[in-house]
Design a protein around this motif. Structure first.
Motif, PDB file in Angstrom:
ATOM      1  N   ILE A 267      29.695   1.355   6.648  1.00 45.44           N
ATOM      2  CA  ILE A 267      30.551   2.539   6.660  1.00 45.44           C
ATOM      3  C   ILE A 267      30.565   3.235   5.304  1.00 45.44           C
ATOM      4  O   ILE A 267      30.698   4.463   5.220  1.00 45.44           O
ATOM      5  N   VAL A 268      30.401   2.472   4.206  1.00 48.46           N
ATOM      6  CA  VAL A 268      30.491   3.057   2.866  1.00 48.46           C
ATOM      7  C   VAL A 268      29.130   3.154   2.177  1.00 48.46           C
ATOM      8  O   VAL A 268      29.054   3.188   0.949  1.00 48.46           O
ATOM      9  N   LEU A 269      28.062   3.223   2.938  1.00 48.50           N
ATOM     10  CA  LEU A 269      26.755   3.449   2.337  1.00 48.50           C
ATOM     11  C   LEU A 269      26.555   4.943   2.084  1.00 48.50           C
ATOM     12  O   LEU A 269      26.998   5.784   2.872  1.00 48.50           O
ATOM     13  N   ASP A 270      25.872   5.254   0.983  1.00 46.93           N
ATOM     14  CA  ASP A 270      25.543   6.653   0.720  1.00 46.93           C
ATOM     15  C   ASP A 270      24.200   6.977   1.374  1.00 46.93           C
ATOM     16  O   ASP A 270      23.588   6.105   2.020  1.00 46.93           O
ATOM     17  N   PRO A 271      23.709   8.214   1.261  1.00 47.97           N
ATOM     18  CA  PRO A 271      22.467   8.572   1.964  1.00 47.97           C
ATOM     19  C   PRO A 271      21.249   7.736   1.588  1.00 47.97           C
ATOM     20  O   PRO A 271      20.279   7.687   2.358  1.00 47.97           O
ATOM     21  N   ASN A 272      21.277   7.085   0.435  1.00 52.71           N
ATOM     22  CA  ASN A 272      20.151   6.255   0.024  1.00 52.71           C
ATOM     23  C   ASN A 272      20.397   4.768   0.226  1.00 52.71           C
ATOM     24  O   ASN A 272      19.613   3.935  -0.237  1.00 52.71           O
ATOM     25  N   GLY A 273      21.490   4.433   0.901  1.00 52.31           N
ATOM     26  CA  GLY A 273      21.756   3.032   1.221  1.00 52.31           C
ATOM     27  C   GLY A 273      22.465   2.260   0.139  1.00 52.31           C
ATOM     28  O   GLY A 273      22.556   1.025   0.213  1.00 52.31           O
ATOM     29  N   ASP A 274      23.000   2.938  -0.867  1.00 49.48           N
ATOM     30  CA  ASP A 274      23.780   2.270  -1.912  1.00 49.48           C
ATOM     31  C   ASP A 274      25.258   2.287  -1.544  1.00 49.48           C
ATOM     32  O   ASP A 274      25.705   3.125  -0.750  1.00 49.48           O
ATOM     33  N   TYR A 275      26.031   1.397  -2.151  1.00 49.83           N
ATOM     34  CA  TYR A 275      27.459   1.342  -1.856  1.00 49.83           C
ATOM     35  C   TYR A 275      28.255   1.403  -3.161  1.00 49.83           C
ATOM     36  O   TYR A 275      27.747   1.063  -4.243  1.00 49.83           O
ATOM     37  N   PRO A 276      29.516   1.827  -3.100  1.00 53.61           N
ATOM     38  CA  PRO A 276      30.332   1.968  -4.313  1.00 53.61           C
ATOM     39  C   PRO A 276      30.609   0.617  -4.967  1.00 53.61           C
ATOM     40  O   PRO A 276      30.825  -0.390  -4.283  1.00 53.61           O
ATOM     41  N   ASP A 277      30.611   0.601  -6.290  1.00 57.97           N
ATOM     42  CA  ASP A 277      30.900  -0.632  -7.028  1.00 57.97           C
ATOM     43  C   ASP A 277      32.371  -1.011  -6.948  1.00 57.97           C
ATOM     44  O   ASP A 277      32.721  -2.183  -6.863  1.00 57.97           O
ATOM     45  N   GLY A 278      33.241  -0.021  -7.003  1.00 57.54           N
ATOM     46  CA  GLY A 278      34.679  -0.286  -7.062  1.00 57.54           C
ATOM     47  C   GLY A 278      35.293  -0.526  -5.701  1.00 57.54           C
ATOM     48  O   GLY A 278      34.595  -0.654  -4.681  1.00 57.54           O
ATOM     49  N   PRO A 279      36.625  -0.568  -5.644  1.00 56.95           N
ATOM     50  CA  PRO A 279      37.338  -0.792  -4.376  1.00 56.95           C
ATOM     51  C   PRO A 279      36.999   0.278  -3.342  1.00 56.95           C
ATOM     52  O   PRO A 279      37.045   1.467  -3.634  1.00 56.95           O
ATOM     53  N   ASN A 280      36.643  -0.167  -2.162  1.00 60.55           N
ATOM     54  CA  ASN A 280      36.302   0.778  -1.091  1.00 60.55           C
ATOM     55  C   ASN A 280      36.757   0.306   0.280  1.00 60.55           C
ATOM     56  O   ASN A 280      36.635   1.020   1.262  1.00 60.55           O
ATOM     57  N   GLY A 281      37.276  -0.943   0.350  1.00 57.02           N
ATOM     58  CA  GLY A 281      37.781  -1.472   1.599  1.00 57.02           C
ATOM     59  C   GLY A 281      36.790  -2.246   2.434  1.00 57.02           C
ATOM     60  O   GLY A 281      37.167  -2.846   3.448  1.00 57.02           O
ATOM     61  N   PHE A 282      35.496  -2.292   1.994  1.00 62.65           N
ATOM     62  CA  PHE A 282      34.490  -2.907   2.844  1.00 62.65           C
ATOM     63  C   PHE A 282      33.554  -3.882   2.133  1.00 62.65           C
ATOM     64  O   PHE A 282      32.772  -4.558   2.792  1.00 62.65           O
ATOM     65  N   THR A 283      33.615  -3.954   0.817  1.00 62.52           N
ATOM     66  CA  THR A 283      32.728  -4.883   0.111  1.00 62.52           C
ATOM     67  C   THR A 283      33.489  -5.924  -0.716  1.00 62.52           C
ATOM     68  O   THR A 283      32.883  -6.858  -1.233  1.00 62.52           O
ATOM     69  N   GLU A 284      34.803  -5.780  -0.816  1.00 63.70           N
ATOM     70  CA  GLU A 284      35.571  -6.655  -1.702  1.00 63.70           C
ATOM     71  C   GLU A 284      35.747  -8.069  -1.156  1.00 63.70           C
ATOM     72  O   GLU A 284      35.999  -9.010  -1.914  1.00 63.70           O
ATOM     73  N   SER A 285      35.601  -8.239   0.154  1.00 63.05           N
ATOM     74  CA  SER A 285      35.909  -9.535   0.768  1.00 63.05           C
ATOM     75  C   SER A 285      34.672 -10.350   1.090  1.00 63.05           C
ATOM     76  O   SER A 285      34.684 -11.186   1.995  1.00 63.05           O
ATOM     77  N   GLY A 286      33.580 -10.110   0.366  1.00 61.46           N
ATOM     78  CA  GLY A 286      32.403 -10.958   0.537  1.00 61.46           C
ATOM     79  C   GLY A 286      31.354 -10.436   1.483  1.00 61.46           C
ATOM     80  O   GLY A 286      30.554 -11.213   2.015  1.00 61.46           O
ATOM     81  N   PHE A 287      31.327  -9.127   1.711  1.00 60.36           N
ATOM     82  CA  PHE A 287      30.285  -8.521   2.542  1.00 60.36           C
ATOM     83  C   PHE A 287      30.220  -9.180   3.928  1.00 60.36           C
ATOM     84  O   PHE A 287      29.165  -9.591   4.404  1.00 60.36           O
ATOM     85  N   GLY A 288      31.381  -9.239   4.570  1.00 54.81           N
ATOM     86  CA  GLY A 288      31.449  -9.843   5.893  1.00 54.81           C
ATOM     87  C   GLY A 288      30.960  -8.922   6.991  1.00 54.81           C
ATOM     88  O   GLY A 288      30.502  -7.797   6.752  1.00 54.81           O
ATOM     89  N   ASP A 289      31.049  -9.432   8.212  1.00 54.24           N
ATOM     90  CA  ASP A 289      30.562  -8.712   9.389  1.00 54.24           C
ATOM     91  C   ASP A 289      31.693  -8.069  10.174  1.00 54.24           C
ATOM     92  O   ASP A 289      32.844  -8.521  10.143  1.00 54.24           O
TER      93      ASP A 289
END
Length: 442
Positions: free
Chosen positions: A54-76
């Motif tokens: 959900i938080v990928l940019d057009p090149n497939g990168d994701y935000p480093d800081g808090p975004n609600g989707f990567t802070e908990s261990g890149f779950g499914d």
């Protein structure tokens, strides 16, 4: 369409692969390919997918800081197919696609753009209304090898310009109806390589689903023919910007139009006036939602057919909301604030949230563009920073989209601003950076 209907379609068309698709905040379709023999199992049990899509940019990168989707261990999350969206993709070999709904611990992901649009449609339905709509897209086609526009001149709507892309145009015209997208018009837009295709509207979420299938078809068919098609808003400084005009109308639950009133001086019903007033009230706030990138904001600088103020008018292309009245069943609104890079689900959700607030509060219709004094018109934001500020100050629109979406959306905007700032500091041309960041996948 039920599960057995889909299974029969798979068998009848000898489908070997089904895409389970999911859309990020930018409006880019992502997917996992499933062998068709496993469709029943995945439909019943779901498909695990990394939630950070959900938080990928057009090149497939994701935000480093808090975004609600990567802070908990890149779950499914677990994705379940929305069976009514199942389509056979005619340009691919024995391949079909279906949109999915993402769940985390059996709860729908609140930040998912499609889910947000569905929430707003549900609110609309609770008030006794339904939405008939279609997204009117403009896009750019370039030769993938030379990087030059598919046609070079700027002669709007000349048929001669389309001869260079005749095969692409014909293929789209033939293929889109097979996806349930009934093409009405195809034309060359003003700039080099620019096209516009319009199609018939649909009720409810199907309109936004069709928009996503439309964009997928355009990009993939163009790619297979040696082109690159992009919905980036302004690829080149010297070319005009491109939009997504959101045409929509309100109907009752029996699918009777409720916008037209022959006895009114404007020929507009009370509901229509409240709807317009709501969109005018929240136009500044929804600007960043329908024109989300810094490149999109370049639209709001001097083009006479791009809105610069929170304004409405009868058949007025400079207005933010153009009103078209062609009789009782032909009355509709055209939200002209949207950039071509906007997410179709988000345009739908933002428009409905604003219009609904006008109905709930029975807001009064402001003067139309031809009657209002210039100094009384409220200017739309001119920069991404100003647009973000207007969005965050609007409690109604923020509540409609929710905290989870706002957190993810702001993280992506911050990431984009950082990338742009760093590029400019290195002396990279702004449009060169934007093309690298946006053109290929958007």
């Amino acid at each position: 369409m039920g599960l057995e209907d889909v299974i029969n379609t798979i068998k009848t068309n000898n489908i070997k692969t089904v895409r389970f698709t999911f859309t990020d905040i930018y409006g880019i379709v992502r997917c996992k390919h499933i062998p068709a023999r496993h469709f029943r199992e995945k439909a019943n049990k779901g498909l695990s997918v990394l939630m950070f899509y959900i938080v990928l940019d057009p090149n497939g990168d994701y935000p480093d800081g808090p975004n609600g989707f990567t802070e908990s261990g890149f779950g499914d999350v677990v994705c379940f197919p929305e069976l009514d969206t199942f389509r056979v993709l005619p340009w691919l070999d024995r391949t079909a696609s279906v949109f999915t709904t993402s769940l985390l611990e059996n709860v729908k992901i609140a930040a998912c753009p499609r889910h947000i649009a569905l929430r707003q449609l549900s609110e609309l339905s609770r008030m006794g209304y339904s939405l008939l709509s279609a997204h009117e897209f403009e896009f750019t086609v370039i030769d993938r090898a030379t990087k030059k526009p598919a046609f070079e001149d700027t002669n709007w709507a000349s048929p001669l310009r389309l001869l260079g892309v005749e095969k692409l145009v014909d293929t789209l015209s033939d293929t889109l109806p097979e996806l349930g997208i009934d093409v009405e018009t195809i034309q060359g837009e003003h700039g080099p390589g620019q096209l516009e295709i319009t199609y018939k509207p649909s009720f409810g979420i199907k309109a936004a689903d069709s928009a996503m299938y439309f964009k997928t078809a355009v990009k993939e068919i163009a790619y297979k023919q040696g082109y690159s098609a992009s919905f980036m808003t302004k690829p080149y400084k010297q070319w005009g910007s491109l939009g997504t005009h959101y045409n929509h109308s309100l109907w009752d639950q029996m699918e009777n139009s409720i916008l037209f009133d022959d006895s009114d001086p404007y020929k507009l019903s009370k509901v229509a006036k409240h709807w317009i007033a709501g969109i005018m009230e929240h136009a500044k706030a929804i600007c960043i939602l329908v024109s989300p990138t810094s490149n999109c904001m370049s639209r709001y600088h001097g083009d006479p057919v791009v809105p610069s103020a929170a304004s409405w008018g009868i058949d007025h292309r400079s207005a933010a909301l153009r009103v078209k009245l062609t009789g009782d069943r032909g009355a509709y609104f055209e939200n002209r604030m949207g950039a071509s890079a906007a997410n179709p689900y988000i345009i739908m959700a933002a428009t409905v949230a604003a219009g609904l607030d006008g109905i709930r509060r029975q807001l009064s219709l402001p003067p139309d563009m031809t009657s209002a004094r210039r100094e009384d018109l409220v200017s739309l934001p001119k920069t991404q920073e100003e647009a973000l500020e207007c969005f965050l100050k609007d409690d109604v629109i923020c509540k409609a989209f929710g905290e989870e979406f706002i957190k993810a959306f702001m993280a992506l905007r911050k990431m984009e601003v950082k990338s742009r700032t760093e590029a400019l500091a290195k002396g990279i041309d702004e449009y060169e950076w934007a093309r690298e960041f946006l053109f290929k996948y958007l």
